[in-house]
Enzyme design. Structure first.
Site, PDB file in Angstrom:
ATOM      1  CG  ASP A 483      -1.408   2.912  -6.866  1.00 13.87           C
ATOM      2  OD1 ASP A 483      -1.676   3.492  -7.918  1.00 13.87           O
ATOM      3  OD2 ASP A 483      -2.062   1.963  -6.412  1.00 13.87           O
TER       4      ASP A 483
HETATM    5  C1  BGC Z   1       1.114   0.964  -1.420  1.00 17.59           C
HETATM    6  C2  BGC Z   1       0.945   0.630  -2.868  1.00 17.59           C
HETATM    7  C3  BGC Z   1      -0.500   0.537  -3.198  1.00 17.59           C
HETATM    8  C4  BGC Z   1      -1.249   1.780  -2.717  1.00 17.59           C
HETATM    9  C5  BGC Z   1      -2.723   1.722  -3.008  1.00 17.59           C
HETATM   10  C6  BGC Z   1       0.300   2.161  -1.058  1.00 17.59           C
HETATM   11  O1  BGC Z   1       0.441   2.421   0.302  1.00 17.59           O
HETATM   12  O2  BGC Z   1       2.475   1.150  -1.152  1.00 17.59           O
HETATM   13  O3  BGC Z   1       1.613  -0.587  -3.180  1.00 17.59           O
HETATM   14  O4  BGC Z   1      -0.652   0.431  -4.594  1.00 17.59           O
HETATM   15  O5  BGC Z   1      -1.033   1.973  -1.362  1.00 17.59           O
HETATM   16  O6  BGC Z   1      -3.389   0.841  -2.225  1.00 17.59           O
HETATM   17  C1  NOJ Z   2      -0.190  -2.331  -5.444  1.00 15.52           C
HETATM   18  C2  NOJ Z   2      -1.403  -1.874  -6.197  1.00 15.52           C
HETATM   19  O1  NOJ Z   2      -2.438  -2.806  -6.033  1.00 15.52           O
HETATM   20  C3  NOJ Z   2      -1.100  -1.705  -7.652  1.00 15.52           C
HETATM   21  O2  NOJ Z   2      -2.218  -1.195  -8.328  1.00 15.52           O
HETATM   22  C4  NOJ Z   2       0.095  -0.830  -7.850  1.00 15.52           C
HETATM   23  O3  NOJ Z   2       0.360  -0.803  -9.217  1.00 15.52           O
HETATM   24  C5  NOJ Z   2       1.283  -1.339  -7.082  1.00 15.52           C
HETATM   25  N1  NOJ Z   2       0.955  -1.516  -5.702  1.00 15.52           N
HETATM   26  C6  NOJ Z   2       2.496  -0.433  -7.191  1.00 15.52           C
HETATM   27  O4  NOJ Z   2       2.317   0.756  -6.494  1.00 15.52           O
END
Ligand code: BGC
Ligand code: NOJ
Length: 811
Positions: A483
């Site tokens: 993400d």
């Molecule tokens: C985090 C990710 C997460 C995303 C969406 C980001 O700040 O680092 O792990 O998937 O937010 O919630």
């Molecule tokens: C947490 C999110 O919930 C997930 O959807 C995502 O794939 C990982 N972070 C990696 O960014």
């Protein structure tokens, strides 16, 4: 350093000091009503949705940490304390917290009084039940007082902590007999209230927070408790609480039990009132009656235990490794179920108001619980699919209460559609139930626009092939699994959310990860097409998968490892040519899992590069070298300080992809080495460094570039649970549900002699003995089912509901 021990017989983790390196929590509830409870009794409860139906308040990131919860104060002749140590923090002569499956029991003892506070949510019941056992462990009679405490949230947790100009005037309660009712906003549009009861007459009560605490006091020193005298306050606005005051006289050795119920009621519109502004209490009283005695509590605890035994019995291992046994038999499947219930909404790192259910997250979570509760996996798949659009794209998140897509986050994460194929295939492999494909499912939650689930899978698959970039690789859109790799975002505004801010219309940035995922899940889609007699569709899909495999090798391989992506300018990411972020874990895992480059040697090279460049003693980091500055064209990944989260943290979610990839290549020793580096039971001895619970996975462990390398964060709600479960139970131990039956294909450390697995599959129980006399890692030399030789390593379902003996010899 350890702060407790595993009690495997009771399926509990026993914490022996309240001063754990971080609050170590547990979850209560399995269906609609939930609670989070820490080892010092902190936490909160909610009904179905942690944002919209929050029953009790919790202040995240509070000072002191983890203040607020279900507190029972013991007043003993001028002295007062709490059995979980917090919030009073008076020294205890004895302390113990037992986190079990769906319940937590905390015992504290001081000056000859012991208090055990047990909390759980009975099956089929919308309340937490708290049993307090107060015992006089001394030799003289004692008169003590018990004060309960819960602070009510005004339902919408987000509004509750922001809209004070209104909320400080709306609070309302009723007190009748031994029950405190919280009914804020019930006078208008709400038809739900909360109640908090105890099964004996009160000696007093409080429902107004400041009357209970005293204006400038904290929960560590409530004025009412310090004085040993309730004030019988009735809240009017401000902050409603529930506190029961009870006087207890205990002979030496005597113990008394008190049962508290903290619950939730919904009334029909026409049944809301019993008189003007007097709420209809009948349903609450009916609930309270169910827990008037210890026998009722004991029976409900037995039902809860049977529920968990039933779930866990679906996959049990017996091996010589206690840590492996407790991960596989108890804690990993337990975390998978909690993750199923919560998605990413409520933990000690997720505030319960931020995120709903993730489209990709929920599909992956399914992998970890589909064998435990296939019916609910089925329901979940249909819910998720209903938030998809006609072109296959999907809302990235949806709200559990409304089941509608979340507009704030929107759509455009181009890996999302593929996870639906993965989740659905996992469900069919487990159950054999293909009827799910014929279910009519909405697009965009619109009941007037539906198609079969199969059609949803078709548009999912085609969403990838309809959105290819300049190299023929899938366009990344807002982001893929990672993400934080935001290649179309170009955010310059401080504080702007990378997750929600509008992206440019990017038709250049491509993802090698999505390519790998496409090749990984594509064959399941093609197989499903064939199962439905859609051979032309299947053949076409297979050709597209083959193309993608070739494209990945041609444009997605960098010589020694798979590239990560191409950015908005068509430049490589995750390449030797980059100064930072030269190699990423995700494409190495997914491409090798998909079998890309196995024949040509690229897969072997990729795994070697991972080991050489990304491995550390605490797990494999996400990428290297970390980004040292903000890159406008990369987005959130480069906002994290080096070593944390997506910027080269050890992301426990995709370490199992490498484990699985290693098993594709037959490297059982290496796969298990990675497994045991991050499996929490193996980290118990370094709990002081690791800090989060030694019984569940955390999303992230700080990488080698971080100051606190080895320190974990974001425990509980993470796809890590499901993927590690898949890696160990399916790839390493080798018991793989498949369309045609149960496939047995272990890939283990060569030194292992044998292990036994009991697996319930489509109604039959298979007791599978795996012997390794020649000390190989992989390869099934022979397999017998009830004594008869089986030609392949796939056991066709017997379907007689019986117990079947399987003997497998590796070689
Ligand atoms: C985090 C990710 C997460 C995303 C969406 C980001 O700040 O680092 O792990 O998937 O937010 O919630
Ligand atoms: C947490 C999110 O919930 C997930 O959807 C995502 O794939 C990982 N972070 C990696 O960014």
């Amino acid at each position: 350093m350890k702060f407790g021990t595993f009690d495997d017989n009771r399926k509990e983790y026993v914490i022996n000091t309240p001063k754990t390196p971080y609050p170590w929590i547990n979850y209560l509830g399995n269906e609609q009503f939930f609670g989070l409870i820490s080892n010092t009794a902190g936490g909160y409860t909610f009904y179905r949705d942690a944002r919209l139906r929050r029953l009790t308040r919790y202040r995240y990131n509070n000072i002191p940490l983890d203040t607020g919860g279900r507190y029972y104060y013991l007043y003993d002749n001028g002295d007062f304390w709490t059995p979980g140590w917090m919030p009073v923090k008076r020294d205890l002569d004895f302390y113990e917290c037992r986190h079990g499956l769906g319940y937590t029991s905390i015992t504290g003892e001081r000056n000859g009084i012991s208090v055990t506070q047990l909390a759980f949510v009975p099956m089929g019941y919308n309340a937490e039940v708290h049993r307090l056992v107060v015992k006089n462990t001394g030799s003289v009679e004692k008169s003590v007082k018990l004060f309960s405490f819960a602070e009510f949230c005004l339902w919408n947790a987000q509004d509750d902590m922001t809209n004070f100009q209104r909320n400080l005037s709306t609070g309302e309660v009723e007190v009748k007999d031994s029950v405190i009712y919280h009914k804020t906003e019930y006078r208008e549009r709400r038809n739900h209230y909360a109640f908090y009861s105890v099964n004996r007459p009160l000696d007093g009560f409080d429902t107004d927070r400041e009357s209970f605490l005293g204006m400038y006091n904290g929960l560590d020193a409530p004025q009412v408790v310090a004085n040993g005298e309730a004030s019988n306050s009735v809240a009017s606005g401000w902050s409603p609480i529930g506190s029961h005051a009870l006087n207890l006289t205990l002979a030496p050795g005597e113990e008394q039990s008190l049962i508290f119920v903290l619950g939730y009621i919904e009334n029909e519109e026409e049944d809301k009132w019993e008189a003007l502004n007097v709420i209809n209490k009948k349903p609450a009283l009916a609930m309270i009656e169910q827990f008037a005695t210890d026998e009722q509590v004991d029976a409900a605890l037995a039902t809860l235990a049977a529920h968990w035994d039933g779930l866990l019995s679906k996959y049990q291992i017996q091996s010589g490794d206690d840590k492996l046994n407790r991960m596989v038999n108890i804690w990993n499947p337990y975390q998978c179920m909690v993750t199923f219930n919560m998605s990413r909404s409520a933990s000690y790192f997720e505030s319960g108001i931020g995120r709903g259910m993730g489209f990709r997250d929920s599909n992956q979570d399914l992998l970890g619980f589909v064998h435990q509760i296939p019916e609910r996996a089925r329901e979940r798949i249909l819910d998720i699919a209903a938030t998809q659009f006609e072109d296959g794209s999907a809302y990235h998140q949806y709200q559990p209460l409304t089941k509608k897509g979340n507009n704030e986050v929107g759509t455009g994460f181009n890996d999302d559609p593929l996870w639906l194929i993965l989740g659905t295939a996992a469900y069919i492999k487990e159950t054999g139930d293909v009827s799910i494909l014929d279910e009519q499912v909405s697009f965009d939650s619109n009941p007037d626009n539906t198609a079969t689930l199969f059609q949803h899978l078709k548009v999912s698959f085609e969403h990838v092939t309809n959105n290819l970039g300049p190299h023929g690789l899938p366009l990344i859109g807002r982001a893929d699994w990672n993400d934080c790799l935001n290649l179309n975002c170009f955010s310059k505004e401080p504080g702007e959310s990378f997750q929600t801010t509008a992206n440019i219309e990017g038709r250049v940035a491509e993802s090698v990860f999505i390519a790998g995922l496409f090749v990984f899940v594509g064959p399941d889609y093609a197989r499903i097409c064939r199962m439905r007699g859609q051979d032309a569709l299947a053949t076409d899909a297979e050709a597209k998968i083959e193309d993608m495999r070739q494209t990945t090798l041609t444009h997605g391989f960098d010589g020694d490892w798979f590239l990560r992506a191409y950015d908005h300018y068509g430049e490589k990411i995750g390449s030797k040519e980059n100064e930072e972020g030269q190699i990423f874990i995700e494409p190495q895992g997914i491409c090798v899992m998909a079998g890309i480059g196995v024949e040509g040697g690229q897969a072997e090279k990729s795994m070697t590069s991972v080991q050489e460049r990304l491995d550390t003693k605490y797990g494999i980091v996400l990428q290297q070298p970390p980004y040292s500055k903000y890159y406008l064209n990369l987005g959130e990944i480069s906002t994290y300080p080096p070593g944390y989260k997506e910027n080269a943290g050890i992301f426990c979610h995709n370490n199992p992809w490498i484990m699985i990839a290693e098993t594709v290549l037959g490297h059982g020793d290496r796969a298990f080495e990675i497994y045991s580096k991050i499996a929490p039971a193996y980290l118990e001895d370094i709990s002081d460094l690791h800090r989060t619970e030694p019984y569940v996975y955390s999303q992230m462990i700080a990488g080698k570039d971080a100051v606190r390398h080895g320190e974990a964060k974001n425990s509980w709600l993470t796809g890590t649970a499901a993927w590690n479960y898949v890696a160990i139970t399916q790839a390493i131990l080798g018991i793989q549900p498949d369309f045609d039956g149960l496939k047995v294909d272990p890939c283990i450390p060569a030194e292992w002699d044998s292990f036994e697995i009991t697996r319930v599959f489509r109604g039959d129980t298979y007791v599978i003995q795996i012997k390794n006399p020649n000390h190989v890692s992989k390869g099934v030399a022979s397999l017998t089912l009830d004594g008869a030789a089986v030609e392949s390593n796939i056991i066709a379902p017997v379907l007689d509901g019986g117990v079947h003996q399987v003997v497998v010899e590796l070689g």
